[in-house]
Design a protein around this motif. Structure first.
Motif, short mmCIF file in Angstrom:
data_model
loop_
_atom_site.label_atom_id
_atom_site.label_comp_id
_atom_site.label_asym_id
_atom_site.label_seq_id
_atom_site.Cartn_x
_atom_site.Cartn_y
_atom_site.Cartn_z
N GLY A 39 0.81 -1.21 0.00
CA GLY A 39 0.00 0.00 0.00
C GLY A 39 0.85 1.26 0.00
O GLY A 39 2.04 1.22 0.30
N ASP A 40 0.21 2.39 -0.35
CA ASP A 40 0.95 3.65 -0.42
C ASP A 40 0.45 4.69 0.57
O ASP A 40 0.77 5.87 0.45
N GLY A 41 -0.35 4.25 1.57
CA GLY A 41 -0.87 5.21 2.53
C GLY A 41 -1.25 4.56 3.84
O GLY A 41 -1.26 3.33 3.98
N LYS A 42 -1.57 5.39 4.82
CA LYS A 42 -2.00 4.94 6.12
C LYS A 42 -3.51 4.70 6.12
O LYS A 42 -4.23 5.19 5.25
N GLU A 43 -3.97 3.96 7.11
CA GLU A 43 -5.40 3.67 7.24
C GLU A 43 -6.20 4.96 7.35
O GLU A 43 -5.88 5.86 8.14
N THR A 44 -7.24 5.07 6.54
CA THR A 44 -8.14 6.22 6.63
C THR A 44 -8.95 6.14 7.92
O THR A 44 -9.54 5.11 8.23
N VAL A 45 -8.95 7.23 8.67
CA VAL A 45 -9.72 7.28 9.92
C VAL A 45 -10.93 8.17 9.68
O VAL A 45 -10.81 9.39 9.51
N ALA A 46 -12.13 7.55 9.62
CA ALA A 46 -13.36 8.30 9.36
C ALA A 46 -14.53 7.49 9.88
O ALA A 46 -14.50 6.25 9.86
N PRO A 47 -15.58 8.16 10.38
CA PRO A 47 -16.76 7.43 10.86
C PRO A 47 -17.55 6.88 9.68
O PRO A 47 -18.14 7.62 8.90
N LYS A 48 -17.54 5.55 9.53
CA LYS A 48 -18.22 4.92 8.39
C LYS A 48 -18.97 3.71 8.91
O LYS A 48 -18.37 2.71 9.28
N GLN A 49 -20.29 3.78 8.91
CA GLN A 49 -21.10 2.74 9.51
C GLN A 49 -20.97 1.39 8.80
O GLN A 49 -21.08 0.36 9.43
N ARG A 50 -20.72 1.43 7.50
CA ARG A 50 -20.72 0.17 6.75
C ARG A 50 -19.31 -0.39 6.55
O ARG A 50 -19.15 -1.39 5.88
N GLN A 51 -18.30 0.28 7.09
CA GLN A 51 -16.94 -0.23 6.90
C GLN A 51 -16.83 -1.64 7.49
O GLN A 51 -17.26 -1.88 8.62
N ARG A 52 -16.22 -2.54 6.78
CA ARG A 52 -16.21 -3.94 7.20
C ARG A 52 -15.38 -4.17 8.45
O ARG A 52 -15.75 -4.94 9.30
N ALA A 53 -14.23 -3.55 8.54
CA ALA A 53 -13.38 -3.80 9.70
C ALA A 53 -12.32 -2.71 9.81
O ALA A 53 -11.80 -2.22 8.80
N TYR A 77 5.20 3.27 9.97
CA TYR A 77 3.80 3.06 10.30
C TYR A 77 3.41 1.59 10.11
O TYR A 77 2.76 0.99 10.97
N TYR A 78 3.80 1.00 8.97
CA TYR A 78 3.49 -0.40 8.72
C TYR A 78 4.16 -1.29 9.76
O TYR A 78 3.60 -2.31 10.19
N GLU A 79 5.38 -0.93 10.15
CA GLU A 79 6.12 -1.70 11.15
C GLU A 79 5.37 -1.72 12.48
O GLU A 79 5.27 -2.77 13.14
N LYS A 80 4.83 -0.58 12.88
CA LYS A 80 4.18 -0.46 14.18
C LYS A 80 2.71 -0.89 14.16
O LYS A 80 2.21 -1.46 15.13
N GLU A 81 2.01 -0.62 13.05
CA GLU A 81 0.55 -0.75 13.06
C GLU A 81 -0.02 -1.86 12.18
O GLU A 81 -1.20 -2.19 12.30
N VAL A 82 0.78 -2.44 11.30
CA VAL A 82 0.22 -3.36 10.31
C VAL A 82 0.77 -4.77 10.42
O VAL A 82 0.01 -5.74 10.54
N ILE A 83 2.08 -4.94 10.36
CA ILE A 83 2.63 -6.30 10.30
C ILE A 83 2.37 -7.05 11.60
O ILE A 83 2.14 -6.46 12.65
N LEU A 84 2.43 -8.39 11.50
CA LEU A 84 2.05 -9.21 12.64
C LEU A 84 2.66 -10.60 12.49
O LEU A 84 2.72 -11.14 11.39
N GLY A 85 3.10 -11.16 13.61
CA GLY A 85 3.55 -12.54 13.62
C GLY A 85 5.06 -12.67 13.73
O GLY A 85 5.81 -11.74 13.44
N ALA A 86 5.51 -13.86 14.13
CA ALA A 86 6.94 -14.13 14.26
C ALA A 86 7.62 -14.00 12.90
O ALA A 86 7.18 -14.60 11.92
N GLY A 87 8.69 -13.21 12.84
CA GLY A 87 9.42 -13.05 11.59
C GLY A 87 8.77 -12.12 10.60
O GLY A 87 9.24 -11.99 9.47
N ALA A 88 7.66 -11.45 10.98
CA ALA A 88 6.99 -10.52 10.06
C ALA A 88 7.92 -9.36 9.73
O ALA A 88 8.73 -8.94 10.55
N PHE A 89 7.78 -8.81 8.51
CA PHE A 89 8.70 -7.77 8.08
C PHE A 89 8.02 -6.78 7.14
O PHE A 89 6.97 -7.04 6.57
#
Length: 236
Positions: A146-160, A191-203
């Motif tokens: 991806g080329d951006g950070k998660e959009t933060v906005a009140p959206k009732q139908r957003q899946r997750a 940002y991806y390092e802190k907020e997105v990746i997950l798991g042992a050995g994730a990079f």
């Protein structure tokens, strides 16, 4: 035996009925989650598709796929969480067979996603694939670019939200790796390092310009398809 395994794995992922026999498991299940949000131009979207397709024709990636055993691969193209995410079918790659059909499927995908950068929606949709009936894999990976950070906005139908998607991935034991295209947001890899990746050995791999995306996706695939103990020692 190899032909029997390939046929069993193909039946598991392509024919839909639930199969629980241990020999029907794949060694690795990989979902590519590709950014199709509004910040990605049509030209950039097409370039991402061509780069991914080229990677699955690359000799180094094919060698990594071969060494990984039976690999189930799919892709989701995500953007605004209020709209449907595009899903590709599962393709099973075994002994190198199956990579070309997947490459052609990626190339032929017609863009239907735009809007906000809802990373959580993209990851959630990838997890839906990994949680499918009868699914069985030794390792499950979401490869998000991806080329951006998660959009933060009140959206009732957003899946997750991104938080909810990562929580679900943690419960499922899924690794999330990332490729940050940080040509406009220089701190995106952090940002991806802190907020997105997950798991042992994730990079995270950091791409500073679109032209480097093709080489990065090849290196990323080789690294995450390698046995985990080897992947931990790998360097970009």
């Amino acid at each position: 035996m190899r032909n029997t395994l390939a046929a069993a794995v193909s039946a598991l992922f392509l024919c839909a009925p639930a199969v629980s026999a241990p020999h029907s498991c794949v060694d690795v299940a990989l979902v590519l989650a590709v950014d199709g949000s509004g910040s990605v131009s049509d030209q950039e979207y097409a370039f991402q598709k061509s780069a991914i397709a080229a990677a699955f024709r690359d000799r180094g990636v094919l060698s990594a796929l071969n060494k990984a055993g039976a690999v189930a691969v799919s892709a989701v193209f995500w953007g605004d969480g209020e709209f449907a995410v595009q899903h590709l079918s599962w393709f099973v790659i075994f002994d190198g067979d199956g990579a070309e059909p997947f490459a052609r499927e990626v190339e032929g995908n017609q863009r239907l996603v735009f809007g906000n950068t809802d990373i959580g929606s993209g990851i959630w949709s990838a997890l839906d694939l990994l949680a499918g009936p009868g699914f069985c894999a030794g390792r499950s990976i979401v490869n998000i670019s991806g080329d951006g950070k998660e959009t933060v906005a009140p959206k009732q139908r957003q899946r997750a939200s991104l938080y909810a998607a990562r929580l679900r991935a943690r419960k499922m034991g899924v690794t999330i790796n990332a490729l940050a295209i940080s040509d406009e947001q220089k701190d995106l890899a952090s940002y991806y390092e802190k907020e997105v990746i997950l798991g042992a050995g994730a990079f995270v791999m950091d791409v500073r310009k679109d032209a480097d995306f093709a080489a990065a996706i090849r290196r990323k695939l080789i690294r995450e398809l390698s046995p985990q103990i080897v992947a931990r020692l790998a360097r970009d």
